[in-house]
Design an enzyme around this catalytic site. Structure first.
Site, PDB file in Angstrom:
ATOM      1  N   TRP A 102     -72.898   5.232 -16.549  1.00 44.00           N
ATOM      2  CA  TRP A 102     -73.841   6.348 -16.404  1.00 44.00           C
ATOM      3  C   TRP A 102     -74.100   6.696 -14.943  1.00 44.00           C
ATOM      4  CZ3 TRP A 102     -73.879   9.492 -20.149  1.00 44.00           C
ATOM      5  CH2 TRP A 102     -73.759   9.045 -21.459  1.00 44.00           C
ATOM      6  N   ASP A 172     -82.671   7.012 -13.656  1.00 51.59           N
ATOM      7  CA  ASP A 172     -82.280   7.397 -15.016  1.00 51.59           C
ATOM      8  C   ASP A 172     -82.700   6.261 -15.942  1.00 51.59           C
ATOM      9  OD1 ASP A 172     -81.104   7.873 -17.439  1.00 51.59           O
ATOM     10  OD2 ASP A 172     -79.052   8.030 -16.684  1.00 51.59           O
ATOM     11  N   LYS A 196     -83.025   6.834 -27.104  1.00 47.88           N
ATOM     12  CA  LYS A 196     -82.854   5.388 -27.049  1.00 47.88           C
ATOM     13  C   LYS A 196     -84.172   4.692 -27.378  1.00 47.88           C
ATOM     14  CE  LYS A 196     -78.859   6.545 -25.173  1.00 47.88           C
ATOM     15  NZ  LYS A 196     -78.390   7.028 -23.903  1.00 47.88           N
TER      16      LYS A 196
END
Ligand SMILES: *Cc1c(COP(=O)(O)O)cnc(C)c1O
Length: 360
Positions: A102, A172, A196
């Site tokens: 990511w 993030d 999530k």
């Protein structure tokens, strides 16, 4: 119908209590005669749902008053461009820490707008560790420092907040937000896709410090400018109303559970017992350095990968689903976010021990 233990990385499991409440309120929300999905986002009912969700999130994370909270669409992936578009503020470079999948996505997008300085990279250890602070090359002139506190795919997590001086720190937090208390005042901006650890896909939460708002690059699309959403209380256009409502129910559930201190205690225990079983066996392996193993996403491989298929099939039959590892890593991954009950981790551990016994 019985519920399974769903180890999916996202969209992921939601607390059963939340699903029950949502189903009770599905067709007639508090006597309004309609579903939350059918309401105007500007009506009294929805505005109070929205305000309450924000207030609860602020309380859970102790968000200081000089931060705005935004409820947006576009996923964490849109933030990969919104961050540079809004935070460069006349500067030409930004610092990025590269800890895996990511981070790399965020870096690739930022390169469209500025020079990216890679402060540190876990590449040489195949992203199984975080380079020591002594090796970082922070640039004091950078517009901001971006990092990924929890790499959802590699299973690498920072267990403390990096010290970056006066440069705004951007995180993030998609797969770690609300898993433990955090000191929001250490950050310039935090963002997280909801699917999530917060709620349904389609909602993205941004927490941004006041002084970073209002300096977007000239060509920034209106919808990509944080100022647009700040001025309109996240209702410049139609927000993801139903996801916002469910997120609000999740915030209340976390409060009932005892808040983030309590969540952290449970999450730590869940993760530690799972890693213990992996470490104590030669049958299972997790490659990540012990000091940066994720509490939320636990990747593991079998010593004999030809057993992967059988492992997944039998786990499935035992009600333990979505354990297949990310296609870039292989093996298995157990995502054990807040909503995964400790009994789910216990059931996985029993299954793993039993499977090992039967195959060795
Ligand atoms: C899932 C994830 C993303 C991507 O989120 P989308 O909402 O699908 O854009 C980005 N970063 C991290 C850390 C993630 O876990």
């Amino acid at each position: 119908m019985s519920r399974v233990y769903n180890f999916s990385a996202g969209p992921a499991m939601l607390p059963e209590e939340v699903l029950e409440q949502a189903s009770e309120e599905m067709k007639d929300y508090h006597g309004s005669g309609m579903s939350v999905m059918e309401m105007s986002h500007r009506g009294r009912d929805f505005v109070s749902i929205a305000e309450e969700a924000e207030a609860d999130l602020r309380e859970l994370l102790s968000i200081p008053d000089n931060y705005k909270v935004l409820f947006l669409q576009g996923g964490a992936s849109s933030q990969f461009s919104m961050v540079p578009l809004n935070l460069l503020r006349g500067k030409k470079t930004a610092d990025y820490i590269n800890t895996g999948y990511w981070s790399k996505k965020a870096i690739a997008e930022a390169k469209r707008y500025c020079d990216v300085n890679i402060v540190a990279s876990g590449e040489s250890t195949n992203f199984t560790s975080i380079p020591p602070r002594s090796e970082w090359s922070l640039n004091p002139e950078a517009a901001y420092v971006h990092y990924t506190p929890n790499e959802t795919i590699g299973g690498v997590e920072f267990h403390d907040i990096p010290e970056v001086g006066d440069v705004p720190l951007v995180a993030d937090m998609s797969s770690t937000i609300l898993s433990r208390p955090i000191d929001v005042s250490r950050f310039g901006l935090i963002y997280a896709g909801a699917q999530k650890n917060i709620g349904p896909a389609g909602l993205t939460i941004v927490i941004i410090r006041d002084d970073l708002i209002g300096n977007a690059l000239d060509f920034t699309p209106t919808m990509f400018n944080y100022e647009t959403h700040v001025k309109a209380n996240s209702m410049y256009n139609t927000p993801p109303t139903y996801a916002w409502y469910i997120a609000g129910l999740v915030f209340k559930w976390i409060k009932r559970m005892g808040g983030l201190e309590r969540m952290a205690e449970i999450n730590r225990r869940k993760a530690e017992k799972l890693y213990r079983v992996i470490d104590e066996s030669d049958f299972y392996n997790n490659p990540v350095s012990k000091d940066c193993r994720s509490w939320m996403n636990v990747p593991f491989t079998l010593a004999d990968p030809s057993l992967d298929e059988e492992f997944l099939k039998e786990a499935n039959e035992a009600g333990l689903v979505s354990l297949k590892g990310h296609r870039s890593v292989g093996g298995m991954r157990a995502s054990i976010y807040n909503a995964m009950p400790e009994e789910g981790v216990d059931a996985l551990i029993s299954f793993m021990k039993d499977f090992e016994k039967r195959r060795t």
